[in-house]
Design an enzyme around this catalytic site. Structure first.
Site, mmCIF file in Angstrom:
data_model
loop_
_atom_site.group_PDB
_atom_site.id
_atom_site.type_symbol
_atom_site.label_atom_id
_atom_site.label_comp_id
_atom_site.label_asym_id
_atom_site.label_seq_id
_atom_site.Cartn_x
_atom_site.Cartn_y
_atom_site.Cartn_z
ATOM 1 N NE ARG A 191 -2.559 -0.078 3.656
ATOM 2 C CZ ARG A 191 -3.392 0.219 4.622
ATOM 3 N NH1 ARG A 191 -4.686 0.083 4.434
ATOM 4 N NH2 ARG A 191 -2.971 0.659 5.780
ATOM 5 C CB THR A 204 -2.408 7.416 -2.490
ATOM 6 O OG1 THR A 204 -1.573 6.279 -2.803
ATOM 7 C CG2 THR A 204 -1.736 8.677 -2.984
ATOM 8 C CG ASP A 250 2.361 -3.497 9.194
ATOM 9 O OD1 ASP A 250 2.355 -2.487 8.475
ATOM 10 O OD2 ASP A 250 2.732 -4.632 8.781
ATOM 11 C CG ASP A 286 5.894 -3.578 10.372
ATOM 12 O OD1 ASP A 286 6.647 -3.891 9.421
ATOM 13 O OD2 ASP A 286 5.469 -2.419 10.544
HETATM 14 C C1 PRP Z 1 -0.887 -5.043 4.182
HETATM 15 C C2 PRP Z 1 -1.660 -6.346 4.115
HETATM 16 C C3 PRP Z 1 -2.426 -6.221 2.834
HETATM 17 C C4 PRP Z 1 -2.727 -4.746 2.781
HETATM 18 C C5 PRP Z 1 -4.150 -4.549 3.199
HETATM 19 O O1 PRP Z 1 0.209 -5.066 3.361
HETATM 20 O O2 PRP Z 1 -0.855 -7.469 4.164
HETATM 21 O O3 PRP Z 1 -1.693 -6.622 1.692
HETATM 22 O O4 PRP Z 1 -1.860 -4.102 3.733
HETATM 23 O O5 PRP Z 1 -4.525 -3.243 3.029
HETATM 24 P P1 PRP Z 1 -5.582 -2.793 1.934
HETATM 25 O O6 PRP Z 1 -6.732 -3.726 2.046
HETATM 26 O O7 PRP Z 1 -5.911 -1.391 2.361
HETATM 27 O O8 PRP Z 1 -4.925 -2.840 0.594
HETATM 28 P P2 PRP Z 1 1.263 -3.857 3.327
HETATM 29 O O9 PRP Z 1 0.910 -2.884 2.258
HETATM 30 O O10 PRP Z 1 1.402 -3.311 4.716
HETATM 31 O O11 PRP Z 1 2.580 -4.556 2.863
HETATM 32 P P3 PRP Z 1 3.469 -5.686 3.571
HETATM 33 O O12 PRP Z 1 2.648 -6.938 3.577
HETATM 34 O O13 PRP Z 1 4.642 -5.756 2.673
HETATM 35 O O14 PRP Z 1 3.817 -5.225 4.959
HETATM 36 N N1 URA Z 2 -2.333 -3.673 6.798
HETATM 37 C C1 URA Z 2 -2.070 -4.215 8.017
HETATM 38 O O1 URA Z 2 -1.091 -4.945 8.181
HETATM 39 N N2 URA Z 2 -2.906 -3.914 9.019
HETATM 40 C C2 URA Z 2 -3.993 -3.145 8.881
HETATM 41 O O2 URA Z 2 -4.729 -2.928 9.848
HETATM 42 C C3 URA Z 2 -4.233 -2.577 7.611
HETATM 43 C C4 URA Z 2 -3.401 -2.881 6.588
#
Ligand code: PRP
Ligand code: URA
Length: 208
Positions: free
Chosen positions: A103, A107, A199, A202
């Protein structure tokens, strides 16, 4: 219309509670993700078609079944990676196609940065794996990619969803069934799920 299945299994609810607790460290967090994924996939695959096959036991020949569908697992990197060991263990013949989407912070729109999908998706059922369905942007983008390659039967399996995410996914892909461990209250102003778990990437990988 999309079906949304929110698990009502007490084991799932118990384990989700441990996931939410910020004192749960990455090792236990990863173990919980693994265990919940197994339980959710058990539910999410309950209607997979089977065909009859004969099987010879040490005593007699009887009738059994085998899965009819060729299955592909699509973990959305990075957080979806933690769901792969459980999914691969349950579905050992499934191909695993990694799809990197994050994400964009300002934005909150999804950005694709890695795509290991084969040109010819030679499967019948795709199971998209991502712990979090927040705005739904990442899941919608992942399923857009699958549908562009003519894949029609898609299921989404996640741990925690927000109503905003299920609504977005239902709106964009009404044919996709959604299977989650919990449907939470709402998104906060950073588009994090409340109460959520923070997260998911994380917390699995010990990053901040
Ligand atoms: C997190 C999660 C999803 C996304 C969900 O990934 O694992 O892929 O956010 O959010 P959305 O429904 O608003 O798109 P992130 O972008 O944090 O990346 P990561 O898994 O690399 O930490
Ligand atoms: N991605 C995450 O890992 N947690 C949230 O709550 C939203 C997006």
């Amino acid at each position: 219309m999309t079906s949304i299945a929110v698990s009502t299994h007490p084991l799932v609810a118990h384990k989700v509670t441990r996931l939410r607790d910020p004192r749960t460290k990455p090792k236990e967090f990863r173990e919980l993700v693994n265990e919940i994924t197994t339980l959710l996939l058990y539910e999410a695959t309950a209607d997979l078609p089977v065909r009859s096959v004969p099987v010879e036991t040490p005593l007699a020949t009887t009738s059994g079944v085998e899965l009819e569908s060729r299955i592909g697992l699509i973990p959305i990197l990075r957080a979806g990676l933690g769901m792969v060991p459980a999914a691969s263990a349950l579905l050992p013949h499934a191909e695993v196609w990694h799809l990197g989407i994050y994400r964009e912070e300002a934005t909150r729109t999804p950005v694709e940065y890695y795509n290991k999908l084969p040109q010819d998706l030679n499967i019948d059922v795709a199971i998209v794996l991502d712990p979090m369905l927040a705005t739904g942007g990442s899941a919608v983008a992942a399923i857009d990619v699958l549908k562009l390659r003519n894949l029609r039967s898609v299921r989404f399996v996640g741990l925690i969803a927000a109503p905003e995410g299920t609504e977005a996914l239902q709106g964009a892909h009404p044919d996709v069934s959604i299977h989650v461990a919990a449907l939470d209250s709402h998104l906060n102003d950073q588009a994090y799920i409340v109460p959520g778990l923070g997260d998911a990437g994380d917390r699995q990988f010990g990053t901040v």
